[in-house]
Design an enzyme around this catalytic site. Structure first.
Site, PDB file in Angstrom:
ATOM      1  N   GLU A 137     -34.471  20.518 -45.328  1.00 24.32           N
ATOM      2  CA  GLU A 137     -34.447  20.946 -46.734  1.00 24.32           C
ATOM      3  C   GLU A 137     -33.061  20.647 -47.286  1.00 24.32           C
ATOM      4  O   GLU A 137     -32.058  21.159 -46.772  1.00 24.32           O
ATOM      5  CB  GLU A 137     -34.771  22.436 -46.880  1.00 24.32           C
ATOM      6  CG  GLU A 137     -36.227  22.742 -46.582  1.00 24.32           C
ATOM      7  CD  GLU A 137     -36.645  24.170 -46.908  1.00 24.32           C
ATOM      8  OE1 GLU A 137     -36.060  24.757 -47.844  1.00 24.32           O
ATOM      9  OE2 GLU A 137     -37.544  24.674 -46.216  1.00 24.32           O
TER      10      GLU A 137
ATOM     11  N   GLU B  66     -44.533  21.847 -50.293  1.00 19.80           N
ATOM     12  CA  GLU B  66     -44.836  23.249 -50.005  1.00 19.80           C
ATOM     13  C   GLU B  66     -45.877  23.770 -51.001  1.00 19.80           C
ATOM     14  O   GLU B  66     -45.961  23.296 -52.144  1.00 19.80           O
ATOM     15  CB  GLU B  66     -43.542  24.077 -50.103  1.00 19.80           C
ATOM     16  CG  GLU B  66     -43.756  25.557 -49.828  1.00 19.80           C
ATOM     17  CD  GLU B  66     -42.457  26.339 -49.614  1.00 19.80           C
ATOM     18  OE1 GLU B  66     -41.366  25.789 -49.832  1.00 19.80           O
ATOM     19  OE2 GLU B  66     -42.564  27.515 -49.212  1.00 19.80           O
TER      20      GLU B  66
ATOM     21  N   ASN C 100     -39.865  28.578 -39.913  1.00 24.20           N
ATOM     22  CA  ASN C 100     -38.972  28.101 -40.980  1.00 24.20           C
ATOM     23  C   ASN C 100     -38.051  29.234 -41.409  1.00 24.20           C
ATOM     24  O   ASN C 100     -38.514  30.365 -41.616  1.00 24.20           O
ATOM     25  CB  ASN C 100     -39.803  27.657 -42.195  1.00 24.20           C
ATOM     26  CG  ASN C 100     -38.932  27.432 -43.429  1.00 24.20           C
ATOM     27  OD1 ASN C 100     -38.200  26.444 -43.526  1.00 24.20           O
ATOM     28  ND2 ASN C 100     -38.972  28.372 -44.379  1.00 24.20           N
ATOM     29  N   GLU C 101     -36.800  28.953 -41.550  1.00 26.54           N
ATOM     30  CA  GLU C 101     -35.822  29.938 -42.037  1.00 26.54           C
ATOM     31  C   GLU C 101     -36.104  31.315 -41.441  1.00 26.54           C
ATOM     32  O   GLU C 101     -36.205  32.318 -42.155  1.00 26.54           O
ATOM     33  CB  GLU C 101     -35.797  29.969 -43.577  1.00 26.54           C
ATOM     34  CG  GLU C 101     -35.306  28.665 -44.172  1.00 26.54           C
ATOM     35  CD  GLU C 101     -34.868  28.737 -45.633  1.00 26.54           C
ATOM     36  OE1 GLU C 101     -35.064  29.771 -46.289  1.00 26.54           O
ATOM     37  OE2 GLU C 101     -34.286  27.726 -46.114  1.00 26.54           O
TER      38      GLU C 101
HETATM   39  O1  AHR Z   1     -37.614  24.774 -50.971  1.00 26.60           O
HETATM   40  C1  AHR Z   1     -37.726  26.064 -51.461  1.00 26.60           C
HETATM   41  C2  AHR Z   1     -37.460  27.131 -50.408  1.00 26.60           C
HETATM   42  O2  AHR Z   1     -36.125  27.052 -50.008  1.00 26.60           O
HETATM   43  C3  AHR Z   1     -38.210  27.007 -49.119  1.00 26.60           C
HETATM   44  O3  AHR Z   1     -39.482  27.573 -49.181  1.00 26.60           O
HETATM   45  C4  AHR Z   1     -37.356  27.771 -48.169  1.00 26.60           C
HETATM   46  O4  AHR Z   1     -37.467  27.308 -46.847  1.00 26.60           O
HETATM   47  C5  AHR Z   1     -35.960  27.618 -48.733  1.00 26.60           C
HETATM   48  O5  AHR Z   1     -35.315  28.822 -48.858  1.00 26.60           O
END
Ligand code: AHR
Length: 497
Positions: free
Chosen positions: A297, A26, A173-174
């Protein structure tokens, strides 16, 4: 006390998808910039801006798939700002992670070059939270369309004639959190809409991945499977292991107590329950198991190292992290009928990394060594294994002392990986190998990872304090292997029949 393992070498349980050994990168802290990308003008040896030492280390562990550009960053990322001449790329503030300036020098071309150099599959996460359907659709066209089109022509003018092959694409994502704070009903509708325009061009067939639940949000899983299950190829799950009592106090990556050791391993084992319960919901809507579960993750999340930017999530990595990795891999193996990919967070310099860098220096963490030792399980056949384990007891609580998994590769070699969770006691293990012909001619090779302290780790001054060693503490009697595992250790045996 003795631990008993029975391995039925003639009973296959499924195939261990190599993608469960995947990684995540990331735009966060020093993961991309410094960790992977140093730029062509850097004194650090590099290939078109990508540092050579990190490349070589990642090639060695055969990274099968790499997720990018986030994380939370993905739902703020506008890919068009990251293509074209470096000097004219638009800058942005990385508001999620430290509020630092992002110069967009590492963009689509650079990421896909990295994947080509690593010979791994790219897994791109698109922007649903703050991006448009058109933006997502054009990104896919830019990367994968072979004919004449505005986006394909733009790609060519930016120096890439051939389209790339992009198999994995995440639609947000999330989105229950940093990706838009949505309710599952709302996201399910958005997912249906966005994925419609994630097109397959030519031979490029995209695996569409929906944003799945956080930890034990079973309502999110139920809603997504019910409303959009038929329009997805996979759905994600996120679960991090912390040692402290809250997200404000997650515990320290080093210098922790025996209590925190126990809690960390106990909590990481919860991955099994989460996968089982989410899979049970998925089974109701997808009994054929067409839709994969992708744990994109996972890993440990501790307090940042003192003196570092709190938004950079930089933490050390010890033999405890190595055990977390080994335990989770065994869980993913057991669920290989549903879990088709997993991506540890994150590959370099962030959370449970396999690599740490400091300027031109680089070190391999204990977690790296587990990835290296376990690569023998990539795409191998999971074998039926029965474990009766002794217990590791701490302060009136207990858990099985040993975790085990076994697979058979294409050459017929059997690999047995064993984790001894007890930080202080060794473990006597008897492994009975059933279902093999010619037990008298067995040959064994062993490798062990352990450390002299429960927080044993590598530093830039002592980068090899924790590294795999040849393992000789075993004996063979017929088809039984007797093994003495060191305390706090991860061991892999290779058995040639
Ligand atoms: O991995 C760190 C963060 O954790 C990511 O950006 C997010 O998707 C999660 O909350």
């Amino acid at each position: 006390m003795t631990t008993y393992v029975t391995i039925n070498a003639d009973m296959a349980k499924g195939k261990i998808n190599r993608n469960i050994y995947g990684h995540f990168s990331e735009h966060l802290g020093r993961c991309i910039y410094e960790g992977i990308w140093v730029g062509e003008d850097s004194p650090i040896p590099n290939t078109k801006g990508i540092r050579n030492d990190v490349l070589a280390a990642l090639k060695k562990i055969k990274v099968p798939v790499l997720r990018w550009p986030g994380g939370c960053f993905a739902d703020e990322y506008h890919w068009k700002d990251g293509v074209g001449p470096l000097e004219s790329r638009k800058k942005m503030i990385n508001t999620h992670w430290g509020g630092v300036l992002e110069n967009n020098h590492f963009g689509t071309h650079e990421f896909l070059l990295l994947c080509e150099l690593l010979e791994c599959e790219p897994y791109i996460c698109g922007n649903v939270g703050s991006g448009t359907v058109q933006e997502m659709s054009e990104w896919v066209e830019y990367m994968t369309f072979d004919g004449v089109s505005p986006m394909a022509d733009w790609r060519r003018s930016n120096g890439r004639e051939e389209p790339w092959r992009v198999r994995y694409f995440g639609v947000g994502n999330e989105n229950w959190g940093c990706g838009g704070n949505m309710r599952p009903e709302y996201y399910a509708d958005l997912y249906r809409r966005y994925q419609t325009y994630v097109r397959n061009y030519g031979e490029n067939k995209i695996h569409r991945i929906a944003c799945g639940p956080n930890v034990d949000d079973y309502h999110w899983m139920e809603t997504l499977m019910k409303e959009a299950g038929k329009m997805m190829d996979a759905i994600s799950l996120h679960y991090y292991t912390i040692a402290g009592d809250s997200w404000q106090h997650k515990g320290s990556a080093t210098g922790f107590s025996n209590d925190e050791w126990f809690i960390t391993l106990e909590r990481t084992k919860r991955m099994d329950e989460l996968i089982r319960k989410h899979s049970a919901i998925m089974d109701q809507y997808d009994p054929e198991k067409r839709v994969g579960l992708i744990v994109d993750e996972w890993g440990t999340w501790f307090d940042v190292e003192s003196g570092t930017n709190p938004g950079f999530l930089y933490q050390q990595n010890t033999i405890r992290d190595a055990l977390v990795a080994g335990i989770n891999f065994h869980i993913f193996h057991e669920h290989c009928d549903r879990v088709e990919m997993a991506n540890i967070a994150q590959v370099v310099n962030v959370l449970q990394s396999v690599i740490l860098t400091e300027g031109e220096r680089m070190l391999l963490t204990p977690t790296y060594h587990v990835f290296d030792m376990y690569k023998v399980h990539h795409d191998a056949t999971l074998l039926n294994t029965h474990l009766v384990s002794d217990y590791y007891e701490h302060d009136g609580r207990k858990m099985p002392q040993t975790s085990v998994s076994a697979s058979k590769d294409e050459q017929g070699r059997i690999h047995v990986s064993l984790c001894n969770l007890d930080p202080a006691a060794g473990s006597d293990v008897r492994i009975e190998l059933r279902g093999i012909a010619g037990a008298s001619g067995l040959k064994i090779n062993g490798t062990e990872l352990t450390a002299s302290a429960i927080d044993g780790h590598n530093t830039f001054d002592q980068p090899e304090a924790v590294k795999p060693q040849a393992f000789h503490s075993y004996s063979l009697e017929g088809n039984e292997i007797r093994v003495q595992l060191s305390p706090r250790s991860v061991t892999v045996l290779e058995v040639t029949v």
